[in-house]
Write a protein that holds these residues in place. Structure first.
Motif, short mmCIF file in Angstrom:
data_model
loop_
_atom_site.label_atom_id
_atom_site.label_comp_id
_atom_site.label_asym_id
_atom_site.label_seq_id
_atom_site.Cartn_x
_atom_site.Cartn_y
_atom_site.Cartn_z
N GLY A 87 0.82 -1.21 0.00
CA GLY A 87 0.00 0.00 0.00
C GLY A 87 0.85 1.25 0.00
O GLY A 87 0.57 2.22 -0.72
N ALA A 88 1.92 1.24 0.79
CA ALA A 88 2.81 2.40 0.85
C ALA A 88 3.43 2.68 -0.51
O ALA A 88 3.50 3.83 -0.96
N VAL A 89 3.90 1.63 -1.18
CA VAL A 89 4.52 1.81 -2.50
C VAL A 89 3.53 2.42 -3.48
O VAL A 89 3.85 3.37 -4.22
N LEU A 90 2.30 1.92 -3.49
CA LEU A 90 1.30 2.43 -4.44
C LEU A 90 0.82 3.83 -4.05
O LEU A 90 0.62 4.68 -4.93
N PHE A 91 0.63 4.09 -2.76
CA PHE A 91 0.23 5.44 -2.35
C PHE A 91 1.32 6.46 -2.68
O PHE A 91 1.04 7.57 -3.10
N ASP A 92 2.56 6.05 -2.47
CA ASP A 92 3.68 6.93 -2.79
C ASP A 92 3.75 7.21 -4.29
O ASP A 92 3.97 8.34 -4.72
N ARG A 93 3.53 6.19 -5.07
CA ARG A 93 3.69 6.31 -6.53
C ARG A 93 2.48 6.96 -7.19
O ARG A 93 2.63 7.81 -8.08
N CYS A 94 1.28 6.59 -6.75
CA CYS A 94 0.06 7.00 -7.46
C CYS A 94 -0.83 7.95 -6.67
O CYS A 94 -1.81 8.47 -7.23
N GLY A 95 -0.54 8.13 -5.40
CA GLY A 95 -1.45 8.90 -4.56
C GLY A 95 -2.59 8.03 -4.06
O GLY A 95 -2.81 6.90 -4.55
N THR A 138 -5.34 1.47 -6.39
CA THR A 138 -6.53 0.64 -6.22
C THR A 138 -6.22 -0.53 -5.30
O THR A 138 -5.08 -0.99 -5.21
N LEU A 139 -7.26 -1.01 -4.63
CA LEU A 139 -7.07 -2.15 -3.74
C LEU A 139 -6.66 -3.40 -4.52
O LEU A 139 -5.89 -4.22 -4.01
N GLY A 140 -7.14 -3.55 -5.74
CA GLY A 140 -6.73 -4.69 -6.55
C GLY A 140 -5.24 -4.65 -6.84
O GLY A 140 -4.56 -5.69 -6.75
N GLU A 141 -4.71 -3.47 -7.17
CA GLU A 141 -3.28 -3.34 -7.43
C GLU A 141 -2.48 -3.60 -6.16
O GLU A 141 -1.42 -4.25 -6.21
N ILE A 142 -2.97 -3.11 -5.04
CA ILE A 142 -2.26 -3.31 -3.78
C ILE A 142 -2.23 -4.79 -3.42
O ILE A 142 -1.20 -5.34 -3.03
N ALA A 143 -3.37 -5.46 -3.55
CA ALA A 143 -3.43 -6.89 -3.25
C ALA A 143 -2.48 -7.66 -4.17
O ALA A 143 -1.74 -8.56 -3.72
N GLY A 144 -2.49 -7.33 -5.46
CA GLY A 144 -1.60 -8.00 -6.40
C GLY A 144 -0.14 -7.79 -6.06
O GLY A 144 0.67 -8.73 -6.12
N ALA A 145 0.22 -6.55 -5.69
CA ALA A 145 1.62 -6.25 -5.34
C ALA A 145 2.04 -7.00 -4.08
O ALA A 145 3.21 -7.37 -3.93
N ALA A 146 1.08 -7.23 -3.18
CA ALA A 146 1.39 -7.97 -1.95
C ALA A 146 1.33 -9.47 -2.14
O ALA A 146 1.71 -10.23 -1.23
N GLY A 147 0.85 -9.92 -3.30
CA GLY A 147 0.76 -11.35 -3.56
C GLY A 147 -0.38 -12.04 -2.84
O GLY A 147 -0.27 -13.22 -2.49
N VAL A 148 -1.49 -11.31 -2.62
CA VAL A 148 -2.64 -11.90 -1.93
C VAL A 148 -3.90 -11.58 -2.73
O VAL A 148 -3.89 -10.75 -3.65
N THR A 149 -4.99 -12.23 -2.40
CA THR A 149 -6.27 -11.95 -3.04
C THR A 149 -6.90 -10.72 -2.40
O THR A 149 -6.54 -10.31 -1.28
N LYS A 150 -7.89 -10.15 -3.09
CA LYS A 150 -8.61 -9.02 -2.50
C LYS A 150 -9.36 -9.46 -1.25
O LYS A 150 -9.52 -8.69 -0.30
N GLY A 151 -9.82 -10.72 -1.24
CA GLY A 151 -10.48 -11.23 -0.05
C GLY A 151 -9.56 -11.22 1.15
O GLY A 151 -9.96 -10.86 2.27
#
Length: 224
Positions: A16-24, A29-42
């Motif tokens: 989340g920090a990486v995406l918030f830093d990069r994209c604001g 998006t939560l989907g991008e954050i979940a994907g970057a963390a290697g987990v499902t949105k669930g």
């Protein structure tokens, strides 16, 4: 299970920090954050009910890191030396820690926070809020004010009767470090600039002839 859950939560905060830093906040998006963390949105929703809640976790982790670093520095140094070293810690973190960078960006954007979720205002040692300084800049300004208050009590600062001008200058200069170094700068140049800043500030703050009692270079070379 608990250890695995904590690791997953930690990965989500970092992602989340990486995406918030990069994209604001709005652009991540939560989907991008979940994907970057290697987990499902669930799995993300198991730990964080909303993007706002995840942003709060990033903000709080940054605050813990800042206060923890300053506490460790304070354990072996005077308040004023701790403040100098904390400046070096911050510019290093701005280059290496997405959580710190994201906290500053989230603080600048501000609109993501609900009225019930805004972190408590930063406070000086007396408990008074740092007027006019918000977001993570406010947290950092509160740390600076605490250390300056400690330095005054320890007799490190020269006695002035002209009001809070020196302290205001130091708080403004410290908060400005994020603006100057937020977009990256070689470690050697960062160290040179912070050292030059303190070589100029110290004579304004301490009794005449005592500037040499303080180290204005970093404890270790700043990385790249």
């Amino acid at each position: 299970m608990q250890e695995r859950s904590e690791r997953t939560r930690g990965r989500l905060v970092e992602a989340g920090a990486v995406l918030f830093d990069r994209c604001g906040y709005a652009g991540a998006t939560l989907g991008e954050i979940a994907g970057a963390a290697g987990v499902t949105k669930g799995a993300l929703y198991f730990h964080f009910a909303s993007k706002e809640e995840l942003a709060q976790a990033v903000f709080r982790q940054a605050e813990r890191s800042l206060r923890g670093a300053c506490g460790a520095l304070r354990a072996t140094s005077s308040p004023l030396q701790t403040l100098i070293d904390a400046d070096y810690w911050l510019v290093d973190a701005l280059g290496s820690d997405a959580v710190i960078r994201a906290a500053f960006r989230l603080g600048r954007e501000g609109g993501w926070r609900s009225q019930t979720a805004v972190p408590a205002p930063a406070a000086s040692a007396s408990g008074a809020p740092v007027a006019g300084v918000r977001g993570f800049h406010g947290v950092w300004a509160g740390v600076v004010r605490d250390l300056l208050t400690g330095a005054r009590r320890a007799g490190e600062l020269r006695d002035r009767s002209g009001g809070p001008g020196p302290e205001t200058l130091v708080v403004a200069a410290a908060c400005g470090l994020e603006v100057v170094f937020g977009d990256g700068c070689p470690g050697e140049e960062r160290a040179r600039r912070v050292g030059a800043l303190w070589e100029w500030l110290l004579p304004c703050l301490v009794p005449p002839g005592s500037s040499d009692a303080y180290r204005t270079r970093p404890l270790a070379p700043l990385p790249g």
